[in-house]
Design a protein around this motif. Structure first.
Motif: not given
Length: 100
Positions: A88-89, A12-24
């Motif tokens: 990721l932050v 998931v990116e917020a304003d082009r900054q990766p903030i979290l990862a999730i598996a699906a």
């Protein structure tokens, strides 16, 4: 023939900054997770370096993780098996309440 799908890691990116990862298994599953209002409210309440991860004006998107992001997700998953989401932050405060 029995086909099994491996899990992909999405970011998931917020304003082009990766903030979290999730598996699906599929992109729409990651979108469904993120579409939950509780998840979005939680992300808006979290801060990194004194700034909120996102706000009402942030442009949010979901994409496949890059190799380094997937490695960070895998490392964190291996450390604690019960995690579905990996930030990721660096968060300013550790909130024990899970995203979902």
């Amino acid at each position: 023939m029995s086909e099994t799908f491996s899990r992909s890691v999405f970011v998931v990116e917020a304003d082009r900054q990766p903030i979290l990862a999730i598996a699906a298994k599929k992109h729409f599953e990651a979108e469904a997770f993120f579409a939950d209002e509780r998840v979005q409210a939680k992300l808006k309440s979290l801060h990194s370096s004194g700034k909120p991860l996102c706000d009402d004006c942030s442009i949010l998107r979901i994409r496949l993780a890059h190799a380094d992001e997937r490695a960070r997700y895998d490392d964190a998953r291996n450390a604690t098996r019960d995690r579905r989401v990996v930030f990721l932050v660096n968060l300013d405060e550790v909130d024990p309440t899970p995203l979902l």
